[in-house]
Design a protein around this motif. Structure first.
Motif, PDB file in Angstrom:
ATOM      1  N   THR A  17      42.657  49.378  86.026  1.00  0.00           N
ATOM      2  CA  THR A  17      41.686  49.997  85.169  1.00  0.00           C
ATOM      3  C   THR A  17      42.332  50.616  83.842  1.00  0.00           C
ATOM      4  O   THR A  17      41.922  50.340  82.783  1.00  0.00           O
ATOM      5  CB  THR A  17      41.288  51.252  85.880  1.00  0.00           C
ATOM      6  N   ALA A  18      43.724  51.209  83.923  1.00  0.00           N
ATOM      7  CA  ALA A  18      44.300  51.552  82.794  1.00  0.00           C
ATOM      8  C   ALA A  18      44.592  50.229  81.926  1.00  0.00           C
ATOM      9  O   ALA A  18      44.566  50.419  80.643  1.00  0.00           O
ATOM     10  CB  ALA A  18      45.782  52.209  83.234  1.00  0.00           C
ATOM     11  N   ALA A  57      38.578  54.211  88.909  1.00  0.00           N
ATOM     12  CA  ALA A  57      39.301  52.979  89.347  1.00  0.00           C
ATOM     13  C   ALA A  57      38.847  52.711  90.585  1.00  0.00           C
ATOM     14  O   ALA A  57      39.197  53.335  91.794  1.00  0.00           O
ATOM     15  CB  ALA A  57      40.729  53.440  89.300  1.00  0.00           C
ATOM     16  N   VAL A  58      37.951  51.749  90.863  1.00  0.00           N
ATOM     17  CA  VAL A  58      37.248  51.351  92.131  1.00  0.00           C
ATOM     18  C   VAL A  58      38.279  50.472  92.748  1.00  0.00           C
ATOM     19  O   VAL A  58      38.503  49.326  92.611  1.00  0.00           O
ATOM     20  CB  VAL A  58      36.042  50.549  91.832  1.00  0.00           C
ATOM     21  N   SER A 116      31.702  52.099  85.062  1.00  0.00           N
ATOM     22  CA  SER A 116      32.862  51.162  85.095  1.00  0.00           C
ATOM     23  C   SER A 116      33.651  51.238  83.929  1.00  0.00           C
ATOM     24  O   SER A 116      33.293  51.874  83.054  1.00  0.00           O
ATOM     25  CB  SER A 116      32.123  49.937  85.408  1.00  0.00           C
ATOM     26  N   PRO A 117      34.814  50.744  83.994  1.00  0.00           N
ATOM     27  CA  PRO A 117      35.771  50.628  82.939  1.00  0.00           C
ATOM     28  C   PRO A 117      35.008  50.097  81.319  1.00  0.00           C
ATOM     29  O   PRO A 117      35.529  50.648  80.153  1.00  0.00           O
ATOM     30  CB  PRO A 117      36.952  49.853  83.217  1.00  0.00           C
ATOM     31  N   LEU A 118      34.187  49.279  81.665  1.00  0.00           N
ATOM     32  CA  LEU A 118      33.567  48.991  80.561  1.00  0.00           C
ATOM     33  C   LEU A 118      32.668  49.554  79.869  1.00  0.00           C
ATOM     34  O   LEU A 118      32.335  49.611  78.542  1.00  0.00           O
ATOM     35  CB  LEU A 118      32.503  47.648  81.012  1.00  0.00           C
ATOM     36  N   THR A 119      32.204  50.690  80.525  1.00  0.00           N
ATOM     37  CA  THR A 119      31.334  51.871  79.812  1.00  0.00           C
ATOM     38  C   THR A 119      32.181  53.181  79.427  1.00  0.00           C
ATOM     39  O   THR A 119      31.607  54.172  79.130  1.00  0.00           O
ATOM     40  CB  THR A 119      29.971  52.041  80.465  1.00  0.00           C
ATOM     41  N   ARG A 143      43.375  46.962  76.918  1.00  0.00           N
ATOM     42  CA  ARG A 143      42.793  45.862  76.271  1.00  0.00           C
ATOM     43  C   ARG A 143      41.720  46.125  75.567  1.00  0.00           C
ATOM     44  O   ARG A 143      41.328  45.202  74.453  1.00  0.00           O
ATOM     45  CB  ARG A 143      42.708  44.820  77.495  1.00  0.00           C
ATOM     46  N   LEU A 144      40.557  47.010  76.228  1.00  0.00           N
ATOM     47  CA  LEU A 144      39.393  47.167  75.574  1.00  0.00           C
ATOM     48  C   LEU A 144      39.440  48.168  74.051  1.00  0.00           C
ATOM     49  O   LEU A 144      38.519  48.373  73.400  1.00  0.00           O
ATOM     50  CB  LEU A 144      38.429  47.955  76.368  1.00  0.00           C
ATOM     51  N   HIS A 145      40.829  48.652  73.897  1.00  0.00           N
ATOM     52  CA  HIS A 145      41.213  49.416  72.861  1.00  0.00           C
ATOM     53  C   HIS A 145      40.380  50.768  73.066  1.00  0.00           C
ATOM     54  O   HIS A 145      40.015  51.148  72.064  1.00  0.00           O
ATOM     55  CB  HIS A 145      40.570  48.808  71.608  1.00  0.00           C
ATOM     56  N   ARG A 146      40.373  51.271  74.215  1.00  0.00           N
ATOM     57  CA  ARG A 146      39.704  52.607  74.450  1.00  0.00           C
ATOM     58  C   ARG A 146      40.501  53.631  74.466  1.00  0.00           C
ATOM     59  O   ARG A 146      40.155  54.906  74.473  1.00  0.00           O
ATOM     60  CB  ARG A 146      38.847  52.547  75.953  1.00  0.00           C
TER      61      ARG A 146
END
Length: 216
Positions: A55-56, A152-153, A21-24, A61-64
């Motif tokens: 997702t982008a 991106a689900v 997922s985007p969180l990981t 926002r997550l600073h990835r």
């Protein structure tokens, strides 16, 4: 059997670099967002397009990622995937200084070749649907681009049988493009610079043995 075998090669060689997922998703300097039509043939918004942009924006926002490279087709003045993505990401509160537009991303292959050779991208997060990520990562490997996949689900529109069949054939054709036919991008052009990174280069990434890069 050949198509099945090539698909297994593409999927098995890339599956360990696709996040759940985007969180990981891992951090990289650049997030590459692959263009697609924002609308459906029968009308309405394309959920695959919406999922990629959601997702982008979440990665930002997550600073990835430091920058988002928006790559897509700009075949006519009335069809401009990068500009549409740029406009919709601004609506998702992504500042324009963190986005770069690539107007010659006519295919997955062209997008990745141009990201590496034109924009000088060495590390990237690839943002697209889970069924598209194996092929994109496989191409990145051959090009020498250190990439990971961020899925991106599209919850409202899962990949159907027709789409998956098309992707299976595309994966097999990609192997031929890279190792047999010496495919070249439609348009390369002069080098361009991305904005100065604001995130440190991802650390702790083990070196990976890469496939031989074909000569164009």
């Amino acid at each position: 059997m050949i198509v099945v075998g090539l698909n297994l090669w593409v999927v098995m060689s890339t599956r360990d670099r696709i996040a759940s997922s985007p969180l990981t998703c891992e951090s990289r300097e650049v997030g590459i967002v692959f263009g697609t039509s924002h609308g459906l043939v029968g009308g309405g918004r394309n959920p695959h397009y919406q999922a990629r942009l959601d997702t982008a924006a979440q990665l930002y926002r997550l600073h990835r990622v430091s920058n988002l490279l928006l790559s897509g087709d700009n075949r006519t003045r009335y069809y401009n995937e990068p500009m549409t993505m740029w406009r919709d990401l601004r609506d998702r509160n992504v500042p324009q200084q963190f986005m770069t537009l690539d107007y010659a991303g006519f295919s997955t292959f062209d997008t990745l070749v141009r990201a590496h050779k034109v924009f000088g991208v060495d590390q990237a997060v690839l943002v697209t649907q889970p069924w598209h990520l194996p092929r994109a990562l496989f191409i990145a490997d051959v090009l020498g681009l250190d990439a990971v996949g961020c899925p991106a689900v599209s919850e409202r529109r899962p990949a159907g049988l027709r789409l998956m069949l098309r992707e299976w054939l595309a994966r097999a054709a990609t192997v031929g493009d890279l190792y047999l036919w010496g495919r070249k991008p439609r348009f390369l052009g002069p080098a361009e610079r991305l904005p100065t990174p604001v995130l440190p280069r991802a650390r702790g990434q083990p070196a990976r043995r890469r496939a031989a890069m074909p000569v164009w």
